[in-house]
Design an enzyme around this catalytic site. Structure first.
Site, PDB file in Angstrom:
ATOM      1  N   ARG A 163      -2.694 -47.121 -23.108  1.00  0.00           N
ATOM      2  CA  ARG A 163      -1.400 -46.527 -23.702  1.00  0.00           C
ATOM      3  C   ARG A 163      -0.458 -45.931 -22.893  1.00  0.00           C
ATOM      4  NH1 ARG A 163      -4.829 -43.973 -28.974  1.00  0.00           N
ATOM      5  NH2 ARG A 163      -4.826 -46.018 -30.258  1.00  0.00           N
TER       6      ARG A 163
ATOM      7  N   LYS B 229     -14.268 -52.550 -43.888  1.00  0.00           N
ATOM      8  CA  LYS B 229     -13.876 -52.282 -45.165  1.00  0.00           C
ATOM      9  C   LYS B 229     -12.492 -52.986 -45.759  1.00  0.00           C
ATOM     10  CE  LYS B 229     -14.575 -47.604 -46.443  1.00  0.00           C
ATOM     11  NZ  LYS B 229     -14.328 -46.219 -46.284  1.00  0.00           N
TER      12      LYS B 229
END
Ligand code: ADP
Ligand code: MG
Length: 407
Positions: free
Chosen positions: A46, A207
């Site tokens: 990053r 999920k």
């Protein structure tokens, strides 16, 4: 087909004449929220992603004021979440002195900024040491804005958050996109609106609830949608299959049924796993079995895709011109359940298609397969990329100035 998200072109650093930057105080919001082990940065991706913008501002003699958050200090000062080690690392990467402050607003910050020479860089302290940051408090945003003459958002990974240093600050300063944000937007927009086809999307992860919006939004837009990983089991259950002890979200069962109905009617070819690696206990060394989707034993759980599924994915990859991958196809953190994910990573590496990777765990899986450099683009945004793919407006992007006369 309707465009997926903001087509309104946003102003970027490229749209400001470079001569106008000299001597200007430019507040740059970067995403230096890097993984740390004590004072050691374990992955500086990053930080490196923001270098283009910072180097450009240095070269054009701006005074550069960097803002970032790190972790979730929730409005309190936490010594372990200071940005001091990041300033040190940035200094090494840029090969120049980086000033560092212990706060991000107030007189203590204003004094060194008033002394800043053209081309100098100061990194202010973790914005989330103030609770006003995530509350998007206008007074706090105004104080941040007072530090500069121009605001640049280069924190793509935080652009889905309406934080003071992302969105509030744009109410008080002219605001444009940095080069990283510009690049992310142009690639994501291209892939979703005008991709080279066939466009295939591989979606996995734990999920289904966390990516259901993405699934719904890309149905009808992609030519083939392959769903694997933990999230596929709620769909398989909705089709009536026994899924044993596999990951399952009962609250999403009805929505999953509707999704499958819509998939039948859509132009998108949907591929769900044909077979699985199953185990009785969630343990890397548990004895494994390969079973077809029709034969998942009641007392077992699916932890990876099987060989038939991998072959089906390979056939799609071979004809694809654009591939979007988000979410591992198995519990890849455990070596014995990583096979499917790593195989697919290698297939993408060999493919001539434009390969776009989104998601933190997906990037980690690509790194585990040692093929990071063979991907066309790895998006730096986790949640931000997903929300973009869902077709949502990102507060950090919508608040930037529009380009008045785009060609
Ligand atoms: P990303 O960060 O790339 O968006 P996610 O966070 O959605 O990906 O999902 C990654 C997680 O999904 C991993 O921790 C992986 O172990 C888990 N996962 C994948 N397949 C399964 C499965 N069959 N059962 C349980 N967890 C799974
Ligand atoms: Mg993740």
């Amino acid at each position: 087909m309707t465009p997926i998200a903001t087509v309104q072109r946003k102003k970027t650093l490229h749209d400001i004449p470079s001569a106008e930057l000299a001597g200007k105080r430019v507040v740059v919001r970067v995403d230096f929220n890097v993984p740390m082990n004590g004072a050691e940065i374990t992955d500086d991706t990053r930080i490196r992603a923001a270098l283009k913008t910072i180097q450009y501002l240095i070269k054009n003699h701006a005074k550069i004021i960097l803002l970032s958050h790190l972790g979730r200090p929730k409005g309190t000062v936490q010594e372990s979440l200071r940005l001091t080690p990041i300033a040190r690392h940035l200094s090494t990467l840029l090969n120049q002195r980086i000033l560092k402050n212990d706060d991000c607003i107030g007189p203590e910050v204003e004094a060194p900024i008033s002394q800043l020479q053209n081309g100098e860089v100061i990194l202010l302290e973790n914005t989330r040491f103030h609770v006003e940051e995530t509350d998007n408090n206008p007074e706090f945003a105004k104080k941040l804005a007072q530090l500069g003459d121009l605001f640049v958002n280069d924190a793509f990974g935080v652009s889905h958050r309406a934080d003071a240093s992302i969105s509030g600050i744009t109410n008080y300063l002219p605001a444009v996109a940095g080069f990283l944000v510009e690049e992310e937007l142009s690639i994501l927009t291209k892939v979703l609106n005008t991709p080279e086809r066939p466009l295939i999307s591989i979606i996995g992860g734990a999920k289904i609830s966390s990516k259901f919006g993405v699934l719904q939004n890309i149905l009808g837009r992609v030519d083939t949608l392959i769903i694997g990983g933990g999230m596929s089991f709620t769909l398989l259950k909705a089709q009536g299959y026994e899924i044993g002890k596999s990951l399952y979200e009962p609250d999403l069962l009805e929505a999953a049924k509707t999704f499958l109905e819509n998939a039948k009617k859509s132009t998108t070819k949907l591929i769900l796993p044909l077979d699985h690696i199953v185990v009785a206990t969630f343990d890397n060394n548990a004895p494994q079995q390969t079973v077809d989707t029709e034969n998942i034993p009641k007392d077992q759980m699916g932890v990876d895709v099987g060989p038939k599924t991998i072959a089906a994915i390979e056939a799609e990859i071979q004809t694809a011109k654009t591939i979007v991958w988000n979410g591992p196809l198995g519990v890849f953190e455990m070596d014995n359940f990583a096979h499917g994910t790593l195989e697919v990573a290698h297939m993408l590496a060999k493919s001539d298609a434009f390969t776009l990777i989104g998601g933190g765990d997906s990037a980690a899986a690509i790194a585990k397969a040692n093929v990071t450099n063979q991907m066309s683009y790895i998006s730096t945004g986790g949640g931000a990329t997903l929300e973009f793919l869902e077709g949502k407006q990102l507060p950090g992007i919508t608040s930037l100035q529009n380009l008045e006369n785009p060609e």
